[in-house]
Write an enzyme that holds these catalytic residues in place. Structure first.
Site, PDB file in Angstrom:
ATOM      1  N   ILE A 146       0.832  -1.204   0.000  1.00 39.19           N
ATOM      2  CA  ILE A 146       0.000   0.000   0.000  1.00 39.19           C
ATOM      3  C   ILE A 146       0.862   1.248   0.000  1.00 39.19           C
ATOM      4  CG2 ILE A 146      -1.734   1.312   1.286  1.00 39.19           C
ATOM      5  CD1 ILE A 146      -2.765  -1.398   2.358  1.00 39.19           C
ATOM      6  N   ALA A 228      -4.055   2.204   8.390  1.00 39.85           N
ATOM      7  CA  ALA A 228      -3.380   0.933   8.625  1.00 39.85           C
ATOM      8  C   ALA A 228      -4.001   0.182   9.797  1.00 39.85           C
ATOM      9  CB  ALA A 228      -1.888   1.173   8.866  1.00 39.85           C
ATOM     10  N   ARG A 229      -3.742   0.662  11.028  1.00 41.60           N
ATOM     11  CA  ARG A 229      -4.306   0.053  12.227  1.00 41.60           C
ATOM     12  C   ARG A 229      -4.515   1.144  13.277  1.00 41.60           C
ATOM     13  NH1 ARG A 229      -5.710  -3.200   9.498  1.00 41.60           N
ATOM     14  NH2 ARG A 229      -5.256  -5.440   9.386  1.00 41.60           N
ATOM     15  N   ASP A 253      -9.433   5.689   9.375  1.00 42.26           N
ATOM     16  CA  ASP A 253     -10.436   4.737   8.895  1.00 42.26           C
ATOM     17  C   ASP A 253     -10.986   3.892  10.040  1.00 42.26           C
ATOM     18  OD1 ASP A 253     -11.888   3.840   6.692  1.00 42.26           O
ATOM     19  OD2 ASP A 253     -10.522   2.195   6.256  1.00 42.26           O
ATOM     20  N   GLU A 258     -13.170   7.735  21.338  1.00 41.57           N
ATOM     21  CA  GLU A 258     -12.228   8.800  21.684  1.00 41.57           C
ATOM     22  C   GLU A 258     -12.072   9.815  20.557  1.00 41.57           C
ATOM     23  OE1 GLU A 258     -11.768   5.407  24.195  1.00 41.57           O
ATOM     24  OE2 GLU A 258     -11.605   5.527  21.994  1.00 41.57           O
ATOM     25  N   HIS A 270     -14.132   2.568   8.353  1.00 40.29           N
ATOM     26  CA  HIS A 270     -13.356   1.399   7.939  1.00 40.29           C
ATOM     27  C   HIS A 270     -13.726   0.937   6.522  1.00 40.29           C
ATOM     28  CE1 HIS A 270     -11.308  -2.588   9.374  1.00 40.29           C
ATOM     29  NE2 HIS A 270     -10.522  -1.823   8.637  1.00 40.29           N
ATOM     30  N   GLY A 272     -11.499   1.237   3.912  1.00 41.35           N
ATOM     31  CA  GLY A 272     -10.273   1.129   3.119  1.00 41.35           C
ATOM     32  C   GLY A 272     -10.293   0.062   2.048  1.00 41.35           C
TER      33      GLY A 272
END
Length: 387
Positions: A146, A228-229, A253, A258, A270, A272
């Site tokens: 990516i 990514a994460r 994503d 928070e 999410h 992606g």
């Protein structure tokens, strides 16, 4: 006949890759292989027949990798299959952060009943004008499948791209545009770039890498992107940076309590790799990996065992041994085969951390007694014989 079970809906385009030698089963209890996307597997008990798990995607946080390895279950993922879908959303994220497109659309919706909306829009639009990407500096952390696509696309958009990845593969290096500046340390990106996007796996060494200290090194008004994460970013530090204005936008994503609703945060649900094309590509790659392993014993794109390939089996019988990576394993295997007058036509052995994989081609059938002898060798986790 090999049996497979899908824990999640898997693209039919991918499942069509299975030949007539494969059949779906309704539960994983009798399956030789499992295909999965996001289903949690940590609490699952694995049946003795299960030989492989294929994740139709890149992340494997939902799979107990060591538990699988200890039971001789090879876990595959599909790196790069969804890379284009993620790349396109990263570029979209940069555009959303540079031009206040969301704010402009919201203004139009709020004023949809205004009879003079066209005229009033001319007065209002300066509040949403923003800036262009061309000429801005982009830092790409992680130059895998990516990251390379994002870097190359940004270069084509006229951005000044800086890349950082101390473990960049030869394949990625070949595919990376020559215009990308190679940073020798990540602080260089933090200090110089107007946009920073992170594309690394969630490891103990990377969790929280976008920390309070890292943010402190960044330019005031920086845009940070995370597709990514979620755990790569210290969200408490990011919220503080958004509130203070040090970070102009955080594009992520990964919705969390928070970050959702914080001013300056652009939070995407999410999406992606959630494209039809990505899901098709991931499924096709996962199926091909499973078939190659089950039929030939070859491992490609495993996350808990080493990649190992001896090509098509041909007329030989192939012995496959998954075991701990300790000394004298090959010596014990070959001693057993020699004692039973079995001729080795080809052999290869690869290791990855605590685990190793040995493939042996012999030019005769393997009696069950020999296979059982191999299973009894200390540190052997699984023995398969394909003939």
């Amino acid at each position: 006949m090999y049996k497979y079970h899908c824990l999640n809906p898997i693209s039919g385009v991918g499942l069509e890759e299975f030949t007539e030698n494969y059949a779906p089963v309704s539960t994983p209890d009798t399956a030789d292989a499992i295909l999965v996307r996001s289903a949690a597997m940590h609490d699952m008990e694995f049946a003795p027949e299960l030989k492989a798990v294929a994740r139709a995607g890149a992340g494997v946080n939902n799979i107990p990798l060591e538990k699988c390895a200890e039971q001789g279950i090879v876990v595959f993922n599909t790196p790069g299959a969804n890379a284009n879908g993620v790349k396109e959303l990263v570029i979209a994220g940069m555009l959303l952060a540079s031009r206040d497109i969301i704010g402009g659309i919201s203004w139009v919706q709020e004023n949809e009943e205004d009879g003079n909306i066209a005229k009033d829009a001319e007065k209002a639009k300066k509040a949403f004008a923003g800036c262009e990407l061309q000429g801005k500096k982009l830092g790409v952390i992680g130059l895998g499948a990516i990251g390379v696509l994002v870097a190359n696309a940004a270069d084509h958009l006229g951005m000044d791209v800086y890349g950082y990845d101390p473990y960049v593969s030869v394949d990625s290096a070949w595919r990376l545009s020559r215009n990308v500046h190679h940073a020798t340390n990540v602080d260089e990106l933090y200090e110089q770039c107007d946009y920073i996007t992170v594309h690394v796996p969630a490891l103990d060494s990377t969790k929280g890498m976008i920390s309070r200290d890292a943010i402190g090194l960044m330019k005031k008004g920086v845009v940070v992107l995370n597709f990514a994460r979620n755990v790569l970013v210290d969200e408490e530090a990011m919220v503080d940076a958004l509130v203070s204005g040090h970070v102009k936008h955080y594009v992520t994503d990964f919705p969390t309590p928070e970050i959702a609703g914080v001013k300056g945060a652009i939070v995407i649900p999410h999406l992606g790799a959630s494209t039809e094309e990505s899901e098709d590509n991931c499924a096709k790659m996962a199926v091909k990996e499973l078939m190659n392993y089950l039929e030939n014993g070859n491992i490609k794109n495993s996350v808990n065992y080493p990649d190992c390939d001896m090509g098509l089996r041909g007329n030989n019988t192939r012995i496959l041994l998954l075991h701990h990576n300790v000394p004298n394993m090959i010596g014990q295997f070959t001693k057993i085969l020699a004692r039973d007058n079995m001729n080795i036509a080809d052999l290869t052995n690869k290791s990855k951390g605590k685990y190793a994989y040995t493939m042996i081609d012999v030019d005769s059938e393997v009696p069950e007694g020999v296979a059982e002898e191999l299973r009894q060798v200390n540190n052997v986790l699984r023995v398969r014989v394909i003939s």
